[in-house]
Design a protein around this motif. Sequence first.
Motif, short mmCIF file in Angstrom:
data_model
loop_
_atom_site.label_atom_id
_atom_site.label_comp_id
_atom_site.label_asym_id
_atom_site.label_seq_id
_atom_site.Cartn_x
_atom_site.Cartn_y
_atom_site.Cartn_z
N LEU A 23 35.47 -8.54 10.01
CA LEU A 23 34.52 -7.62 9.37
C LEU A 23 34.92 -7.31 7.94
O LEU A 23 36.08 -7.39 7.56
CB LEU A 23 34.46 -6.32 10.18
CG LEU A 23 34.08 -6.46 11.65
CD1 LEU A 23 34.34 -5.16 12.40
CD2 LEU A 23 32.64 -6.91 11.79
N LEU A 64 31.43 0.67 8.02
CA LEU A 64 32.70 0.47 8.72
C LEU A 64 33.84 1.25 8.07
O LEU A 64 34.71 1.79 8.77
CB LEU A 64 33.05 -1.02 8.79
CG LEU A 64 34.32 -1.36 9.55
CD1 LEU A 64 34.17 -0.99 11.03
CD2 LEU A 64 34.66 -2.82 9.39
N GLN A 90 34.16 -1.06 20.64
CA GLN A 90 32.92 -1.79 20.91
C GLN A 90 32.81 -3.01 19.98
O GLN A 90 32.34 -4.06 20.38
CB GLN A 90 31.70 -0.88 20.73
CG GLN A 90 31.57 0.16 21.82
CD GLN A 90 31.40 -0.48 23.18
OE1 GLN A 90 30.62 -1.39 23.36
NE2 GLN A 90 32.17 0.00 24.15
N LEU A 91 33.26 -2.83 18.72
CA LEU A 91 33.23 -3.95 17.78
C LEU A 91 34.18 -5.07 18.23
O LEU A 91 33.93 -6.24 17.99
CB LEU A 91 33.63 -3.48 16.38
CG LEU A 91 32.66 -2.55 15.67
CD1 LEU A 91 33.27 -2.01 14.40
CD2 LEU A 91 31.36 -3.28 15.37
N THR A 105 35.24 -10.02 20.36
CA THR A 105 36.04 -10.74 19.37
C THR A 105 36.98 -11.71 20.06
O THR A 105 37.91 -11.29 20.76
CB THR A 105 36.86 -9.74 18.51
OG1 THR A 105 35.97 -8.81 17.90
CG2 THR A 105 37.66 -10.46 17.44
#
Length: 188
Positions: free
Chosen positions: A34, A40, A61-62, A66
């Motif tokens: 990111l 962010l 959650q991000l 991944t």
Amino acid sequence: MQHPAGNDDEDIPAPLCGRCLRQPPPFTASQAPLRYSFPLDRLIGRYKYRGDLVAERGIEQLLADTPCPWPDIDALCALPAHWRRRWQRGFDQSQRLTDRLAGLWKIPSLPALQRQQSTPMQQGLSRSQRRRNLRGAFACTRPVSGLKLVLVDDVMTTGSSARAASECLLRHGAAEVRVWTLARTPER
């Protein structure tokens, strides 16, 4: 080093940045899925500086989808905060991030580094000030000889902290150090 936004095509190697070509870092690769920009930056700031656990849930959650960019590594190692900073904040965000990734990726977390100097915050310092600020800041506290490690942190700006920590791990025998950060500050 891999481009801050990652690499969409698995078959094409990520380009090296001009700075990395002029002054190669001690780590062999870096990845940040990111960009450290709005919104962010606000989310990370709320978590890191205010201990906002709702923001931590947003970060988790991000991370949920991944994938591990390097399946051949031996362990994840957090880029640690000094004990005073951990005490002030009540936690070490990099260690929590490392532990979360270790669980997601099924790779052990190895707390092999210690921040032995309480340095001023890196935020707002120039590249050369950051480098001077970090001289002798890290100590290796666990055996790392022969290990391929991924150094984990929340944000990479100039890479000075990652350089200093990687150099420490390599001096103590790590076979290789790569860097994974949640976000990367966009180049100006």
